[in-house]
Scaffold this motif. Structure first.
Motif, PDB file in Angstrom:
ATOM      1  N   GLN A  13     -30.204   3.119 -12.307  1.00  0.00           N
ATOM      2  CA  GLN A  13     -28.803   3.529 -12.480  1.00  0.00           C
ATOM      3  C   GLN A  13     -27.924   3.011 -11.338  1.00  0.00           C
ATOM      4  N   CYS A  14     -28.478   2.947 -10.137  1.00  0.00           N
ATOM      5  CA  CYS A  14     -27.703   2.395  -9.009  1.00  0.00           C
ATOM      6  C   CYS A  14     -27.341   0.937  -9.302  1.00  0.00           C
ATOM      7  N   ALA A  15     -28.305   0.186  -9.849  1.00  0.00           N
ATOM      8  CA  ALA A  15     -28.042  -1.224 -10.185  1.00  0.00           C
ATOM      9  C   ALA A  15     -26.907  -1.312 -11.200  1.00  0.00           C
ATOM     10  N   ASN A  16     -26.887  -0.406 -12.183  1.00  0.00           N
ATOM     11  CA  ASN A  16     -25.811  -0.386 -13.178  1.00  0.00           C
ATOM     12  C   ASN A  16     -24.456  -0.071 -12.547  1.00  0.00           C
ATOM     13  N   ILE A  17     -24.453   0.883 -11.624  1.00  0.00           N
ATOM     14  CA  ILE A  17     -23.192   1.285 -10.973  1.00  0.00           C
ATOM     15  C   ILE A  17     -22.645   0.125 -10.141  1.00  0.00           C
ATOM     16  N   VAL A  18     -23.541  -0.571  -9.448  1.00  0.00           N
ATOM     17  CA  VAL A  18     -23.131  -1.733  -8.640  1.00  0.00           C
ATOM     18  C   VAL A  18     -22.458  -2.766  -9.542  1.00  0.00           C
ATOM     19  N   GLN A  19     -23.104  -3.034 -10.671  1.00  0.00           N
ATOM     20  CA  GLN A  19     -22.601  -4.043 -11.606  1.00  0.00           C
ATOM     21  C   GLN A  19     -21.249  -3.663 -12.206  1.00  0.00           C
ATOM     22  N   HIS A  20     -21.112  -2.418 -12.611  1.00  0.00           N
ATOM     23  CA  HIS A  20     -19.902  -1.999 -13.328  1.00  0.00           C
ATOM     24  C   HIS A  20     -18.762  -1.532 -12.429  1.00  0.00           C
ATOM     25  N   PHE A  21     -19.100  -0.965 -11.278  1.00  0.00           N
ATOM     26  CA  PHE A  21     -18.053  -0.324 -10.479  1.00  0.00           C
ATOM     27  C   PHE A  21     -17.887  -0.899  -9.078  1.00  0.00           C
ATOM     28  N   GLY A  22     -18.641  -1.979  -8.782  1.00  0.00           N
ATOM     29  CA  GLY A  22     -18.423  -2.683  -7.513  1.00  0.00           C
ATOM     30  C   GLY A  22     -18.853  -1.945  -6.263  1.00  0.00           C
ATOM     31  N   PHE A  23     -19.779  -1.022  -6.401  1.00  0.00           N
ATOM     32  CA  PHE A  23     -20.299  -0.331  -5.216  1.00  0.00           C
ATOM     33  C   PHE A  23     -21.348  -1.200  -4.528  1.00  0.00           C
ATOM     34  N   THR A  24     -21.588  -0.927  -3.253  1.00  0.00           N
ATOM     35  CA  THR A  24     -22.714  -1.536  -2.545  1.00  0.00           C
ATOM     36  C   THR A  24     -23.820  -0.495  -2.504  1.00  0.00           C
ATOM     37  N   HIS A  25     -25.027  -0.903  -2.906  1.00  0.00           N
ATOM     38  CA  HIS A  25     -26.158   0.028  -2.979  1.00  0.00           C
ATOM     39  C   HIS A  25     -26.978  -0.068  -1.695  1.00  0.00           C
ATOM     40  N   LEU A  26     -27.080   1.024  -0.977  1.00  0.00           N
ATOM     41  CA  LEU A  26     -27.880   1.036   0.244  1.00  0.00           C
ATOM     42  C   LEU A  26     -29.027   2.021   0.081  1.00  0.00           C
ATOM     43  N   SER A  27     -30.243   1.515   0.183  1.00  0.00           N
ATOM     44  CA  SER A  27     -31.406   2.388   0.103  1.00  0.00           C
ATOM     45  C   SER A  27     -31.939   2.600   1.512  1.00  0.00           C
ATOM     46  N   ALA A  28     -31.976   3.861   1.927  1.00  0.00           N
ATOM     47  CA  ALA A  28     -32.451   4.172   3.278  1.00  0.00           C
ATOM     48  C   ALA A  28     -33.864   3.621   3.475  1.00  0.00           C
ATOM     49  N   GLY A  29     -34.717   3.779   2.472  1.00  0.00           N
ATOM     50  CA  GLY A  29     -36.104   3.297   2.571  1.00  0.00           C
ATOM     51  C   GLY A  29     -36.167   1.790   2.732  1.00  0.00           C
ATOM     52  N   ASP A  30     -35.360   1.063   1.953  1.00  0.00           N
ATOM     53  CA  ASP A  30     -35.352  -0.410   2.044  1.00  0.00           C
ATOM     54  C   ASP A  30     -34.887  -0.867   3.420  1.00  0.00           C
TER      55      ASP A  30
END
Length: 208
Positions: A37-54
């Motif tokens: 779902q984060c990948a979808n939000i990035v694609q549709h709404f221009g957010f940057t996805h930051l995963s603490a674990g990554d």
């Protein structure tokens, strides 16, 4: 670690908080579908996805002094101090050039949450909580088993337990402030994303 470092920290905090970024914490148990779902939000709404674990894993691989310290702590089963994770998140936010962030898998506990707000001076706009039954998450994790050694049944159950014990207080804190957007994540991906879209779409666009 002297006062110069402290002064520099104040500077970066100031600049980041002054930009008034939109921060959304994304929480959900292992297998609740957060990543998809984060990948979808990035694609549709221009957010940057930051995963603490990554970010922690990338820092370990970088071979930096910080990375070695993180590696040793994880090896010993210790929790990486909140400040370390927050500094990595801050750095990634500053370097992204964006002002809208999905922070995934953090805060993991109440101490993380309090430290994030203290260090960054940023409060999340809201918390996106993927609510999924343990049975469904278990089924998904076992069926996806992508060679992750932590996807066996005992480990999965342990991860659920840790998630419930540590993350629920965070969710309750934000719930009391009216900041939790709960999503029934047990449904098919497309249906879940329809609910997500409804949360992220500005009110004025919904009427169209």
């Amino acid at each position: 670690m002297g006062t110069v470092g402290d002064a520099a920290n104040k500077d970066t905090n100031g600049s980041l908080a002054e930009k008034k970024p939109t921060v959304v914490f994304v929480l959900g148990g292992p297998g609740s579908g957060k990543g998809t779902q984060c990948a979808n939000i990035v694609q549709h709404f221009g957010f940057t996805h930051l995963s603490a674990g990554d970010l922690l894993r990338a820092e370990q691989k970088s071979g930096s002094e910080n990375g070695t310290m993180i590696q040793n702590m994880i090896k010993e089963g210790k929790i990486v101090p909140s400040e370390v994770t927050i500094k990595l998140l801050q750095k990634a936010m500053e370097e992204s050039g964006n002002d809208k962030f999905l922070i995934d898998g953090f805060p993991r506990n109440e101490e993380n949450r309090a430290a994030f707000e203290t260090v960054t001076q940023i409060e999340p706009a809201f918390v996106l909580f993927f609510d999924c039954s343990e049975e469904e998450m278990e089924r998904r994790l076992l069926s996806r088993n992508e060679g992750r050694e932590d996807d066996n049944i005992e480990t999965i159950r342990k991860r659920f337990k840790v998630f419930l014990e540590s993350s629920l207080p965070v969710i309750q804190h934000y719930e009391s402030r009216g900041k939790v957007r709960k999503i029934d994540a047990g449904r098919p991906i497309e249906e879940v994303f329809e609910s997500v879209k409804a949360i992220f779409t500005p009110k004025n666009e919904k009427a169209e």
